[in-house]
Design a protein around this motif. Sequence first.
Motif, PDB file in Angstrom:
ATOM      1  N   ILE A 106     -56.774 -66.422  -9.162  1.00 25.14           N
ATOM      2  CA  ILE A 106     -55.727 -66.622  -8.158  1.00 25.14           C
ATOM      3  C   ILE A 106     -54.789 -65.420  -8.113  1.00 25.14           C
ATOM      4  N   ILE A 107     -54.339 -64.972  -9.288  1.00 27.71           N
ATOM      5  CA  ILE A 107     -53.447 -63.805  -9.350  1.00 27.71           C
ATOM      6  C   ILE A 107     -54.133 -62.576  -8.768  1.00 27.71           C
ATOM      7  N   TYR A 108     -55.412 -62.423  -9.072  1.00 28.50           N
ATOM      8  CA  TYR A 108     -56.158 -61.262  -8.569  1.00 28.50           C
ATOM      9  C   TYR A 108     -56.255 -61.296  -7.043  1.00 28.50           C
ATOM     10  N   LYS A 149     -47.631 -73.333  -9.103  1.00 27.73           N
ATOM     11  CA  LYS A 149     -46.689 -72.374  -9.696  1.00 27.73           C
ATOM     12  C   LYS A 149     -47.302 -70.979  -9.752  1.00 27.73           C
ATOM     13  N   ILE A 150     -48.574 -70.892 -10.125  1.00 32.86           N
ATOM     14  CA  ILE A 150     -49.254 -69.600 -10.159  1.00 32.86           C
ATOM     15  C   ILE A 150     -49.332 -69.005  -8.755  1.00 32.86           C
ATOM     16  N   LEU A 151     -49.674 -69.843  -7.779  1.00 34.81           N
ATOM     17  CA  LEU A 151     -49.686 -69.393  -6.386  1.00 34.81           C
ATOM     18  C   LEU A 151     -48.307 -68.909  -5.964  1.00 34.81           C
ATOM     19  N   GLY A 152     -47.292 -69.700  -6.308  1.00 32.86           N
ATOM     20  CA  GLY A 152     -45.926 -69.373  -5.905  1.00 32.86           C
ATOM     21  C   GLY A 152     -45.445 -68.054  -6.482  1.00 32.86           C
ATOM     22  N   SER A 209     -47.277 -65.609  -7.669  1.00 33.55           N
ATOM     23  CA  SER A 209     -48.116 -64.511  -7.172  1.00 33.55           C
ATOM     24  C   SER A 209     -47.690 -64.086  -5.769  1.00 33.55           C
ATOM     25  N   ILE A 210     -47.407 -65.078  -4.920  1.00 27.66           N
ATOM     26  CA  ILE A 210     -46.956 -64.770  -3.559  1.00 27.66           C
ATOM     27  C   ILE A 210     -45.572 -64.132  -3.578  1.00 27.66           C
ATOM     28  N   LEU A 211     -44.713 -64.580  -4.490  1.00 31.87           N
ATOM     29  CA  LEU A 211     -43.386 -63.974  -4.624  1.00 31.87           C
ATOM     30  C   LEU A 211     -43.511 -62.496  -5.012  1.00 31.87           C
ATOM     31  N   ALA A 212     -44.396 -62.191  -5.966  1.00 33.24           N
ATOM     32  CA  ALA A 212     -44.634 -60.801  -6.362  1.00 33.24           C
ATOM     33  C   ALA A 212     -45.170 -59.987  -5.190  1.00 33.24           C
ATOM     34  N   TYR A 213     -46.056 -60.598  -4.418  1.00 26.62           N
ATOM     35  CA  TYR A 213     -46.626 -59.964  -3.219  1.00 26.62           C
ATOM     36  C   TYR A 213     -45.523 -59.660  -2.206  1.00 26.62           C
ATOM     37  N   ALA A 214     -44.630 -60.650  -1.983  1.00 21.60           N
ATOM     38  CA  ALA A 214     -43.545 -60.487  -1.019  1.00 21.60           C
ATOM     39  C   ALA A 214     -42.585 -59.377  -1.439  1.00 21.60           C
ATOM     40  N   LEU A 215     -42.244 -59.336  -2.731  1.00 23.78           N
ATOM     41  CA  LEU A 215     -41.332 -58.317  -3.238  1.00 23.78           C
ATOM     42  C   LEU A 215     -41.954 -56.926  -3.139  1.00 23.78           C
ATOM     43  N   MET A 237     -49.646 -64.592   4.409  1.00 22.50           N
ATOM     44  CA  MET A 237     -49.325 -64.840   3.001  1.00 22.50           C
ATOM     45  C   MET A 237     -47.897 -65.358   2.874  1.00 22.50           C
ATOM     46  N   MET A 238     -46.980 -64.834   3.691  1.00 25.03           N
ATOM     47  CA  MET A 238     -45.600 -65.324   3.693  1.00 25.03           C
ATOM     48  C   MET A 238     -45.549 -66.774   4.166  1.00 25.03           C
ATOM     49  N   PHE A 239     -46.384 -67.100   5.137  1.00 21.01           N
ATOM     50  CA  PHE A 239     -46.471 -68.479   5.622  1.00 21.01           C
ATOM     51  C   PHE A 239     -46.967 -69.410   4.522  1.00 21.01           C
ATOM     52  N   LEU A 240     -48.013 -68.992   3.811  1.00 25.53           N
ATOM     53  CA  LEU A 240     -48.528 -69.808   2.710  1.00 25.53           C
ATOM     54  C   LEU A 240     -47.473 -69.958   1.617  1.00 25.53           C
ATOM     55  N   GLY A 241     -46.661 -68.921   1.447  1.00 25.63           N
ATOM     56  CA  GLY A 241     -45.573 -68.996   0.480  1.00 25.63           C
ATOM     57  C   GLY A 241     -44.577 -70.087   0.824  1.00 25.63           C
ATOM     58  N   ILE A 242     -44.312 -70.262   2.116  1.00 22.46           N
ATOM     59  CA  ILE A 242     -43.411 -71.339   2.561  1.00 22.46           C
ATOM     60  C   ILE A 242     -44.023 -72.705   2.250  1.00 22.46           C
ATOM     61  N   VAL A 243     -45.332 -72.836   2.466  1.00 22.87           N
ATOM     62  CA  VAL A 243     -46.023 -74.091   2.158  1.00 22.87           C
ATOM     63  C   VAL A 243     -45.907 -74.404   0.668  1.00 22.87           C
ATOM     64  N   ILE A 244     -46.179 -73.404  -0.171  1.00 24.46           N
ATOM     65  CA  ILE A 244     -46.080 -73.578  -1.622  1.00 24.46           C
ATOM     66  C   ILE A 244     -44.644 -73.907  -2.013  1.00 24.46           C
TER      67      ILE A 244
END
Length: 403
Positions: free
Chosen positions: A12-14, A117-120, A122-128, A157-164
Amino acid sequence: MNILQLSVIIMIIYYVYFDQAISNIPGLTILLSIVMIACLLFYNFKQRLQGGLIKELSYEGKAYIIFFVLIFIPGLITSPYISSYLHSYLKGIQFAILFVSVFFLVKNNKNMDLIFKILGFSILAYALTAYFHGAIEPGTGRLIVSERGEPNGLALMMFLGIVIATYLWNKGLIYKVLIIGYIPIALSNVALSGSRKGFIGMAVFLFIFFICAVLPSINKKNIVVFLVSFTVLIALAVILYDWYLPIFSNSILFERFGWNLGDESVTLRVEMYRVALDLFKQYPFFGVGYDNFQYHSGIGKYSHSTYAEVLSCTGIIGAVTYFSIYISLTFKLIKLYIAKFKQKLPIYTEGIFLSYMLVDIIFCTVRIDLYDPIIFVLFGCMASYCKINEINDLGKDKHFLHT
């Protein structure tokens, strides 16, 4: 299950962060997939499941397996580039393995918090990374997370972040703080990416989510918490309005909201859909092969629509099998939502999942699910959640999955 869990976390992180923002690691996902298969076989042997893992698997998991089995040989025959086809097909198989692994992981633990949590994070790191170190796509001026990314991928990916984020909102104060920090970054990234569907997807999801999950969850016991949370969000919205309006009004996204049928991107997509329909007419049963639209169409890229891509690449046989997964999940969630609503049980998680499925079914017209591993992770969670609910007596076990 510990090794399986670690393998899923790494994959998932990858897929979410490392592959998009940093670099590709050749062979990593194949190795992780092999480890997952070995863990699942060991789990099957240890549990001595009658009928094996396949019997325990939900309909959606079986449908994914059938889908990839059915399309393999026809795709091999029609593909103009065998090596490219096999590479894409192997990735698809890895996504299916990821789905099955997530399904059994959630089913065994009766908890999917870790996955989200892992998804969340990872997406936060992606967003930053996109916000502070993102690149600009040559020729368009649109924000991308790196030279490996693309604007629509960033926005989605930002949209999926909102879902998470909606799932993690009730998991503690630290998650609320992180989510409040994530929202302005995500909005800025979407504006600078110029992706209309990412922005609209967020808005539509949050509206449906509020109707399906938030309003029905309000009662005398949590009204104070709801009012405090709602007040905080309104205050945040007011603050963001003054900050976000100049960014939005001067962004590529604002310019692209003036689109019409003469818009170059709209014209291209209409052409893609026309070509996809022509390919479907030429190869109606099994299509031109998994991920082969880009080669047969002459356009050089995927069709920007799950419906067009599945029909043209896998034909009517593949399309019926693939989209039956969406139909099955949606009806299971609706059935579960209604059953728990009638029994006055918590429906927050059901509301999130149902809201996402409704939005996804609509936005599959303008985005691709077929090649997105994160969709397989989400579907694995949802399928397992529905399977557990199917097993449990709702009236006796109100908090079986920490909803």
